[in-house]
Motif scaffolding. Structure first.
Motif, PDB file in Angstrom:
ATOM      1  N   MET A   1       8.681   7.252   3.460  1.00 20.43           N
ATOM      2  CA  MET A   1       7.375   7.181   4.077  1.00 20.43           C
ATOM      3  C   MET A   1       7.421   7.771   5.472  1.00 20.43           C
ATOM      4  N   LEU A   2       6.325   8.291   5.896  1.00 16.06           N
ATOM      5  CA  LEU A   2       6.272   8.916   7.207  1.00 16.06           C
ATOM      6  C   LEU A   2       5.332   8.148   8.109  1.00 16.06           C
ATOM      7  N   LEU A  63       6.583  -9.765   2.539  1.00 18.06           N
ATOM      8  CA  LEU A  63       6.046  -8.615   1.789  1.00 18.06           C
ATOM      9  C   LEU A  63       5.339  -9.006   0.494  1.00 18.06           C
ATOM     10  N   TYR A  64       5.842 -10.064  -0.179  1.00 16.89           N
ATOM     11  CA  TYR A  64       5.370 -10.295  -1.562  1.00 16.89           C
ATOM     12  C   TYR A  64       4.880 -11.709  -1.863  1.00 16.89           C
ATOM     13  N   GLU A  65       4.741 -12.590  -0.864  1.00 15.33           N
ATOM     14  CA  GLU A  65       4.238 -13.939  -1.145  1.00 15.33           C
ATOM     15  C   GLU A  65       2.857 -13.809  -1.825  1.00 15.33           C
ATOM     16  N   LYS A  77      -2.516   0.071   3.163  1.00 10.51           N
ATOM     17  CA  LYS A  77      -1.126   0.261   3.586  1.00 10.51           C
ATOM     18  C   LYS A  77      -0.758   1.742   3.704  1.00 10.51           C
ATOM     19  N   LEU A  78      -1.128   2.502   2.641  1.00  9.25           N
ATOM     20  CA  LEU A  78      -0.714   3.907   2.613  1.00  9.25           C
ATOM     21  C   LEU A  78      -1.799   4.814   3.180  1.00  9.25           C
ATOM     22  N   GLY A  79      -1.363   5.978   3.711  1.00 13.96           N
ATOM     23  CA  GLY A  79      -2.318   6.987   4.153  1.00 13.96           C
ATOM     24  C   GLY A  79      -2.670   6.839   5.616  1.00 13.96           C
ATOM     25  N   LEU A 114       7.671   5.895 -17.167  1.00 13.76           N
ATOM     26  CA  LEU A 114       7.433   4.584 -16.553  1.00 13.76           C
ATOM     27  C   LEU A 114       7.602   4.759 -15.053  1.00 13.76           C
ATOM     28  N   GLU A 115       6.556   4.445 -14.283  1.00  6.93           N
ATOM     29  CA  GLU A 115       6.671   4.551 -12.824  1.00  6.93           C
ATOM     30  C   GLU A 115       6.707   3.158 -12.203  1.00  6.93           C
ATOM     31  N   PHE A 116       7.683   2.932 -11.361  1.00  6.98           N
ATOM     32  CA  PHE A 116       7.753   1.686 -10.592  1.00  6.98           C
ATOM     33  C   PHE A 116       7.041   1.883  -9.270  1.00  6.98           C
ATOM     34  N   GLY A 117       6.313   0.860  -8.825  1.00  3.97           N
ATOM     35  CA  GLY A 117       5.720   0.867  -7.485  1.00  3.97           C
ATOM     36  C   GLY A 117       4.877   2.106  -7.240  1.00  3.97           C
ATOM     37  N   ALA A 118       3.746   2.214  -7.952  1.00  2.00           N
ATOM     38  CA  ALA A 118       2.985   3.474  -7.947  1.00  2.00           C
ATOM     39  C   ALA A 118       2.067   3.641  -6.739  1.00  2.00           C
ATOM     40  N   GLY A 119       2.138   2.753  -5.755  1.00  2.00           N
ATOM     41  CA  GLY A 119       1.369   2.930  -4.511  1.00  2.00           C
ATOM     42  C   GLY A 119      -0.114   3.079  -4.780  1.00  2.00           C
ATOM     43  N   SER A 120      -0.691   4.181  -4.289  1.00  2.00           N
ATOM     44  CA  SER A 120      -2.141   4.383  -4.464  1.00  2.00           C
ATOM     45  C   SER A 120      -2.476   4.970  -5.836  1.00  2.00           C
ATOM     46  N   ILE A 144       4.554  -0.199 -13.408  1.00  2.00           N
ATOM     47  CA  ILE A 144       4.856  -1.597 -13.035  1.00  2.00           C
ATOM     48  C   ILE A 144       4.796  -1.675 -11.522  1.00  2.00           C
ATOM     49  N   ASP A 145       3.967  -2.580 -11.012  1.00  2.00           N
ATOM     50  CA  ASP A 145       3.888  -2.775  -9.563  1.00  2.00           C
ATOM     51  C   ASP A 145       3.753  -4.258  -9.287  1.00  2.00           C
ATOM     52  N   LEU A 146       4.293  -4.703  -8.163  1.00  2.00           N
ATOM     53  CA  LEU A 146       4.213  -6.134  -7.832  1.00  2.00           C
ATOM     54  C   LEU A 146       2.880  -6.473  -7.175  1.00  2.00           C
ATOM     55  N   SER A 147       2.108  -5.447  -6.823  1.00  2.00           N
ATOM     56  CA  SER A 147       0.929  -5.686  -5.997  1.00  2.00           C
ATOM     57  C   SER A 147      -0.376  -5.555  -6.785  1.00  2.00           C
ATOM     58  N   GLY A 187      10.785   6.243  -9.524  1.00  2.00           N
ATOM     59  CA  GLY A 187      10.545   5.314  -8.413  1.00  2.00           C
ATOM     60  C   GLY A 187      10.611   6.069  -7.113  1.00  2.00           C
ATOM     61  N   ASN A 188       9.457   6.252  -6.476  1.00  2.00           N
ATOM     62  CA  ASN A 188       9.451   6.895  -5.157  1.00  2.00           C
ATOM     63  C   ASN A 188       9.230   5.825  -4.092  1.00  2.00           C
ATOM     64  N   GLU A 189      10.181   5.693  -3.195  1.00  2.00           N
ATOM     65  CA  GLU A 189      10.099   4.707  -2.106  1.00  2.00           C
ATOM     66  C   GLU A 189       9.862   3.288  -2.616  1.00  2.00           C
ATOM     67  N   VAL A 190      10.529   2.928  -3.682  1.00  2.00           N
ATOM     68  CA  VAL A 190      10.460   1.550  -4.176  1.00  2.00           C
ATOM     69  C   VAL A 190      11.654   0.754  -3.649  1.00  2.00           C
ATOM     70  N   LEU A 191      12.822   1.395  -3.671  1.00  2.00           N
ATOM     71  CA  LEU A 191      14.036   0.683  -3.256  1.00  2.00           C
ATOM     72  C   LEU A 191      13.960   0.242  -1.791  1.00  2.00           C
ATOM     73  N   ASP A 192      13.316   1.063  -0.954  1.00  2.00           N
ATOM     74  CA  ASP A 192      13.272   0.707   0.469  1.00  2.00           C
ATOM     75  C   ASP A 192      12.328  -0.453   0.737  1.00  2.00           C
ATOM     76  N   ALA A 193      11.518  -0.806  -0.270  1.00  2.00           N
ATOM     77  CA  ALA A 193      10.559  -1.901  -0.090  1.00  2.00           C
ATOM     78  C   ALA A 193      11.093  -3.212  -0.673  1.00  2.00           C
ATOM     79  N   MET A 194      12.377  -3.214  -1.057  1.00  2.00           N
ATOM     80  CA  MET A 194      12.957  -4.444  -1.604  1.00  2.00           C
ATOM     81  C   MET A 194      13.611  -5.259  -0.481  1.00  2.00           C
ATOM     82  N   PRO A 195      13.549  -6.577  -0.584  1.00  2.00           N
ATOM     83  CA  PRO A 195      14.131  -7.422   0.475  1.00  2.00           C
ATOM     84  C   PRO A 195      15.637  -7.218   0.618  1.00  2.00           C
TER      85      PRO A 195
HETATM   86  C1  LIG Z   1       6.467   2.016   0.003  1.00  2.00           C
HETATM   87  S1  LIG Z   1       5.451   1.746  -1.360  1.00  2.00           S
HETATM   88  C2  LIG Z   1       5.614   3.282  -2.214  1.00  2.00           C
HETATM   89  C3  LIG Z   1       4.442   3.581  -3.078  1.00  2.00           C
HETATM   90  C4  LIG Z   1       4.467   4.881  -3.871  1.00  2.00           C
HETATM   91  N1  LIG Z   1       5.582   4.963  -4.770  1.00  2.00           N
HETATM   92  C5  LIG Z   1       4.410   6.091  -2.983  1.00  2.00           C
HETATM   93  O1  LIG Z   1       5.392   6.809  -2.899  1.00  2.00           O
HETATM   94  O2  LIG Z   1       3.369   6.310  -2.359  1.00  2.00           O
HETATM   95  C6  LIG Z   1       6.405   0.624  -2.330  1.00  2.00           C
HETATM   96  C7  LIG Z   1       5.778   0.255  -3.648  1.00  2.00           C
HETATM   97  O3  LIG Z   1       6.778  -0.388  -4.446  1.00  2.00           O
HETATM   98  C8  LIG Z   1       6.237  -1.564  -5.015  1.00  2.00           C
HETATM   99  N2  LIG Z   1       7.400  -2.412  -5.369  1.00  2.00           N
HETATM  100  C9  LIG Z   1       8.338  -2.947  -4.570  1.00  2.00           C
HETATM  101  N3  LIG Z   1       9.290  -3.602  -5.280  1.00  2.00           N
HETATM  102  C10 LIG Z   1       8.964  -3.439  -6.578  1.00  2.00           C
HETATM  103  C11 LIG Z   1       9.541  -3.863  -7.813  1.00  2.00           C
HETATM  104  N4  LIG Z   1      10.660  -4.599  -7.843  1.00  2.00           N
HETATM  105  N5  LIG Z   1       8.917  -3.537  -8.969  1.00  2.00           N
HETATM  106  C12 LIG Z   1       7.780  -2.794  -8.952  1.00  2.00           C
HETATM  107  N6  LIG Z   1       7.186  -2.376  -7.815  1.00  2.00           N
HETATM  108  C13 LIG Z   1       7.762  -2.683  -6.654  1.00  2.00           C
HETATM  109  C14 LIG Z   1       5.254  -2.048  -3.965  1.00  2.00           C
HETATM  110  O4  LIG Z   1       4.314  -2.945  -4.476  1.00  2.00           O
HETATM  111  C15 LIG Z   1       4.625  -0.700  -3.560  1.00  2.00           C
HETATM  112  O5  LIG Z   1       3.638  -0.263  -4.463  1.00  2.00           O
END
Ligand SMILES: C[S@@+](CC[C@H](N)C(=O)[O-])C[C@H]1O[C@@H](n2cnc3c(N)ncnc32)[C@H](O)[C@@H]1O
Length: 406
Positions: A1-2, A63-65, A77-79, A114-120, A144-147, A187-195
């Motif tokens: 992310m920038l 982040l996820y409560e 959040k994004l943009g 399959l896309e994880f954490g698809a943001g917008s 699949i997204d947690l949000s 998964g784009n920028e999903v790993l960096d959003a994990m605790p």
């Molecule tokens: C920094 S954003 C990136 C969003 C998007 N991929 C992009 O590049 O614009 C992180 C995303 O990952 C999701 N996320 C974080 N941990 C996740 C997990 N374990 N499974 C699925 N989604 C997850 C968040 O809800 C959020 O949508």
């Protein structure tokens, strides 16, 4: 992310110079402060029984409560109207390059994405549109997204950018319905959003960072780490240095194992900012990589208004490779974002877009610069390919593959 305007996240050397590091953050509006206070109450209740919680648990709640955390509550959040911007938000060219790599692998047996954490939802939209233009649409595109909040936005974005392809997309709550998945996982920028677990090295001891309450305020304290965590840290850092703070993601192994378990045949592409382990735990990187984003400002206080800011850390790609190897996946490629995009046809895609929209030449050139210049995202972001039972060439890694550095 920038962080706008056009500055990549902190690195060891640019952390304090190139970044817009906030010294004072403008206070959030009152309604946002009230929202944050509700989450603070939940966190305080979690702290109460033992007097502190590990930083990992604090970050998970911040982040996820449910209904309160940063990623699951309503604010943008994004943009440019949010807190940070990601590559697919910068330019469709990024998603088109990913689609080119997917097209090489999609066939009669590798059929789904399959896309994880698809943001917008913008990356899903542009990938589907590009695959359609190549006549290589996947059978299904799962997300699949947690949000819940971002899922609603993804539906809106897809309906507006690719309305005729919405029927390809299915949102899943978890992986349980995807046994024997033959396809591509993105998964784009999903790993960096994990605790992450935060730790400090002090006089040959590994100390685990906890969050406690002091005078109605959250405070970071250090507690001696248990044997498992000490071993995890020593596995990464051989020579213990005093006053050395860093972090690791304790969920990586189980997350990669889950992906490996459902993947029968196919490819996993993970894109994120991060380093090989040697660079990550460099002796001079004494303060780790944890940073926070609020309204395109970067700072280093994860306790500031929980739920109102993003908290993130870089990815240790050697950890991903180790976890993949332990789970029976092949580490098929590792390169920086610039090389991946160029190998995947960035130049050709840029020229084709320019031909369709010559009046956009300045904006397009700026997008390419941001995605690929080493001082922007080109060298800070990396792409890793993990495969199972596929032999297709992966053009994205055809030059400048850096697997040997992991
Ligand atoms: C920094 S954003 C990136 C969003 C998007 N991929 C992009 O590049 O614009 C992180 C995303 O990952 C999701 N996320 C974080 N941990 C996740 C997990 N374990 N499974 C699925 N989604 C997850 C968040 O809800 C959020 O949508």
């Amino acid at each position: 992310m920038l962080c706008l305007p056009q500055q990549t996240k902190a690195t060891l050397t640019d952390k304090l110079s190139a970044m817009k590091v906030a010294t004072t953050l403008s206070p959030p509006p009152n309604n946002a402060i009230i929202h944050s206070q509700k989450l603070c109450q939940h966190i305080a209740e979690a702290i109460a029984p033992s007097g502190s919680i590990p930083f990992r648990q604090f970050m998970e709640m911040a982040l996820y409560e449910p209904a309160l955390g940063y990623y699951v509550a309503g604010q943008r959040k994004l943009g440019s109207a949010g807190d940070f911007i990601t590559a697919p938000e910068i330019s469709p060219l990024f998603s088109q390059c990913l689609a080119e790599q997917c097209a090489e692998v999609l066939d009669s047996t590798v059929k789904d994405i399959l896309e994880f954490g698809a943001g917008s939802g913008i990356m899903a939209s542009h990938i589907l549109l590009h695959l359609e233009s190549l006549n290589q649409l996947p059978k299904h595109y799962y997300i699949i997204d947690l949000s819940p909040d971002l899922i609603a936005l993804q539906k809106q974005t897809l309906a507006s950018l690719a309305p005729h392809l919405v029927n390809k997309v299915t949102w899943l709550n978890d992986l349980s319905t995807l046994k024997n998945f033959n396809g591509i996982i993105l998964g784009n920028e999903v790993l960096d959003a994990m605790p992450i677990e935060l730790f400090t090295l002090d006089k040959n001891n590994v100390m685990q960072t906890h969050v406690t309450m002091n005078d109605h305020q959250f405070k970071l304290i250090q507690k001696t780490a248990n044997k498992t965590m000490s071993q995890q840290v020593r596995h990464r850092i051989e020579r213990i240095k005093d006053d050395y703070t860093s972090e690791f993601n304790p969920n990586i192994d189980s997350w990669i194992e889950q992906l490996a378990n459902i993947l029968h045949r196919g490819l996993i592409l993970l894109i994120d900012y991060g380093y090989t382990r040697r660079e990550y735990y460099h002796p001079d990187r004494t303060e780790g990589t944890l940073i926070c984003h609020y309204r395109h400002q970067v700072h280093h206080d994860p306790l500031w208004y929980p739920s109102l800011q993003d908290i993130t850390a870089n990815v240790d790609f050697t950890h991903i490779a180790e976890a993949a190897d332990n789970s029976g996946l092949t580490v098929a490629g590792f390169t920086n974002q610039a090389s991946f995009l160029i190998n995947s046809g960035l130049e050709k895609l840029f020229s084709a877009t320019l031909e369709r929209a010559p009046d956009q030449s300045y904006q397009l050139a700026q997008q390419v610069r941001t995605l690929s210049l080493p001082s922007e995202m080109g060298d800070r972001f990396h792409v890793m390919a993990l495969t199972k039972k596929i032999q297709s060439p992966l053009s994205g890694f055809s030059s400048f593959d850096m697997k040997h550095k992991l």
